[in-house]
Scaffold this motif. Structure first.
Motif, PDB file in Angstrom:
ATOM      1  N   UNK A  46     -36.910 -27.347 -66.088  1.00 15.23           N
ATOM      2  CA  UNK A  46     -35.707 -26.528 -66.144  1.00 15.23           C
ATOM      3  C   UNK A  46     -35.669 -25.854 -67.509  1.00 15.23           C
ATOM      4  N   UNK A  47     -35.552 -24.542 -67.508  1.00 13.17           N
ATOM      5  CA  UNK A  47     -35.508 -23.796 -68.768  1.00 13.17           C
ATOM      6  C   UNK A  47     -34.098 -23.253 -68.990  1.00 13.17           C
ATOM      7  N   UNK A  48     -33.449 -23.750 -70.018  1.00  5.68           N
ATOM      8  CA  UNK A  48     -32.140 -23.260 -70.414  1.00  5.68           C
ATOM      9  C   UNK A  48     -32.241 -22.386 -71.660  1.00  5.68           C
ATOM     10  N   UNK A  49     -33.420 -22.319 -72.224  1.00  2.08           N
ATOM     11  CA  UNK A  49     -33.648 -21.582 -73.476  1.00  2.08           C
ATOM     12  C   UNK A  49     -33.878 -20.109 -73.172  1.00  2.08           C
ATOM     13  N   UNK A  50     -32.990 -19.277 -73.634  1.00  5.05           N
ATOM     14  CA  UNK A  50     -33.118 -17.837 -73.419  1.00  5.05           C
ATOM     15  C   UNK A  50     -32.803 -17.123 -74.708  1.00  5.05           C
ATOM     16  N   UNK A  51     -33.384 -16.033 -75.036  1.00  7.85           N
ATOM     17  CA  UNK A  51     -34.522 -15.452 -74.324  1.00  7.85           C
ATOM     18  C   UNK A  51     -35.832 -16.047 -74.841  1.00  7.85           C
ATOM     19  N   UNK A  52     -36.742 -16.271 -73.963  1.00  7.64           N
ATOM     20  CA  UNK A  52     -38.089 -16.705 -74.309  1.00  7.64           C
ATOM     21  C   UNK A  52     -39.020 -15.963 -73.361  1.00  7.64           C
ATOM     22  N   UNK A  53     -40.059 -15.377 -73.920  1.00  8.96           N
ATOM     23  CA  UNK A  53     -40.997 -14.610 -73.104  1.00  8.96           C
ATOM     24  C   UNK A  53     -41.537 -15.469 -71.971  1.00  8.96           C
ATOM     25  N   UNK A  54     -41.705 -14.860 -70.812  1.00 11.80           N
ATOM     26  CA  UNK A  54     -42.116 -15.582 -69.606  1.00 11.80           C
ATOM     27  C   UNK A  54     -43.413 -16.347 -69.807  1.00 11.80           C
ATOM     28  N   UNK A  55     -44.363 -15.759 -70.514  1.00 12.91           N
ATOM     29  CA  UNK A  55     -45.644 -16.456 -70.704  1.00 12.91           C
ATOM     30  C   UNK A  55     -45.494 -17.678 -71.612  1.00 12.91           C
ATOM     31  N   UNK A  56     -44.520 -17.662 -72.528  1.00 11.90           N
ATOM     32  CA  UNK A  56     -44.268 -18.826 -73.380  1.00 11.90           C
ATOM     33  C   UNK A  56     -43.578 -19.927 -72.569  1.00 11.90           C
ATOM     34  N   UNK A  57     -42.645 -19.534 -71.715  1.00 16.86           N
ATOM     35  CA  UNK A  57     -41.978 -20.498 -70.841  1.00 16.86           C
ATOM     36  C   UNK A  57     -42.996 -21.174 -69.930  1.00 16.86           C
ATOM     37  N   UNK A  58     -43.878 -20.394 -69.342  1.00 15.25           N
ATOM     38  CA  UNK A  58     -44.921 -20.946 -68.477  1.00 15.25           C
ATOM     39  C   UNK A  58     -45.855 -21.870 -69.248  1.00 15.25           C
ATOM     40  N   UNK A  59     -46.158 -21.526 -70.492  1.00 19.35           N
ATOM     41  CA  UNK A  59     -47.028 -22.368 -71.314  1.00 19.35           C
ATOM     42  C   UNK A  59     -46.368 -23.707 -71.618  1.00 19.35           C
ATOM     43  N   UNK A  60     -45.068 -23.693 -71.878  1.00 22.88           N
ATOM     44  CA  UNK A  60     -44.353 -24.946 -72.128  1.00 22.88           C
ATOM     45  C   UNK A  60     -44.415 -25.830 -70.880  1.00 22.88           C
ATOM     46  N   UNK A  61     -44.104 -25.277 -69.728  1.00 25.16           N
ATOM     47  CA  UNK A  61     -44.141 -26.051 -68.482  1.00 25.16           C
ATOM     48  C   UNK A  61     -45.535 -26.616 -68.233  1.00 25.16           C
ATOM     49  N   UNK A  62     -46.537 -25.807 -68.425  1.00 26.52           N
ATOM     50  CA  UNK A  62     -47.918 -26.241 -68.200  1.00 26.52           C
ATOM     51  C   UNK A  62     -48.327 -27.329 -69.188  1.00 26.52           C
ATOM     52  N   UNK A  63     -48.007 -27.155 -70.449  1.00 26.12           N
ATOM     53  CA  UNK A  63     -48.346 -28.151 -71.466  1.00 26.12           C
ATOM     54  C   UNK A  63     -47.660 -29.482 -71.216  1.00 26.12           C
ATOM     55  N   UNK A  64     -46.393 -29.438 -70.830  1.00 26.84           N
ATOM     56  CA  UNK A  64     -45.659 -30.665 -70.517  1.00 26.84           C
ATOM     57  C   UNK A  64     -46.286 -31.392 -69.342  1.00 26.84           C
ATOM     58  N   UNK A  65     -46.518 -30.659 -68.255  1.00 25.53           N
ATOM     59  CA  UNK A  65     -47.091 -31.256 -67.044  1.00 25.53           C
ATOM     60  C   UNK A  65     -48.473 -31.835 -67.331  1.00 25.53           C
TER      61      UNK A  65
END
Length: 123
Positions: A46-65
């Motif tokens: 769940x991303x509540x942090x805005x604004x964050x570039x979509x590719x950075x958000x995806x990188x966070x999700x991927x790194x966590x998983x």
């Protein structure tokens, strides 16, 4: 076998800042890691942090998983949370126009999981 966490780990802050290397390295996140019961997935982001570039958000999700899966696999554990999935909430994220990159956010996410594990061990 046991699980990786026995309960929620809240407010895990991780930050990478520019060094002397040539690669952009600024990324900062704050995440909460908690059991996710009653869901059909093992991992929810769940991303509540805005604004964050979509590719950075995806990188966070991927790194966590990736790091959660790695910790379970290398630790011989049955799950991240026994009998439940995990929900990670990204509450805060900061980037820099020049010094942030996808790899910096992948790294900071993986480090956040490791910090949460260490916090769990100390408690």
């Amino acid at each position: 076998m046991s699980s990786l966490f026995s309960g929620p780990i809240l407010g895990v802050r991780m930050r990478l800042s520019p060094g002397t290397g040539a690669q952009p390295v600024y990324a900062e996140i704050v995440v909460d890691i908690e059991p996710f019961e009653g869901g059909t997935t093992e991992f929810e982001f769940v991303c509540l942090a805005h604004p964050l570039r979509a590719e950075f958000t995806a990188a966070v999700a991927s790194g966590l998983r990736d790091e959660l899966n790695s910790q379970v696999t290398t630790g011989g554990l049955s799950s991240v949370f026994e009998g439940a999935g995990v929900r990670v909430t990204l509450s805060t994220a900061r980037s820099h126009d020049v010094d942030s990159s996808v790899s910096a956010f992948l790294t900071v996410a993986r480090l956040a999981v490791r910090a949460a594990i260490e916090r769990q061990r100390r408690s």
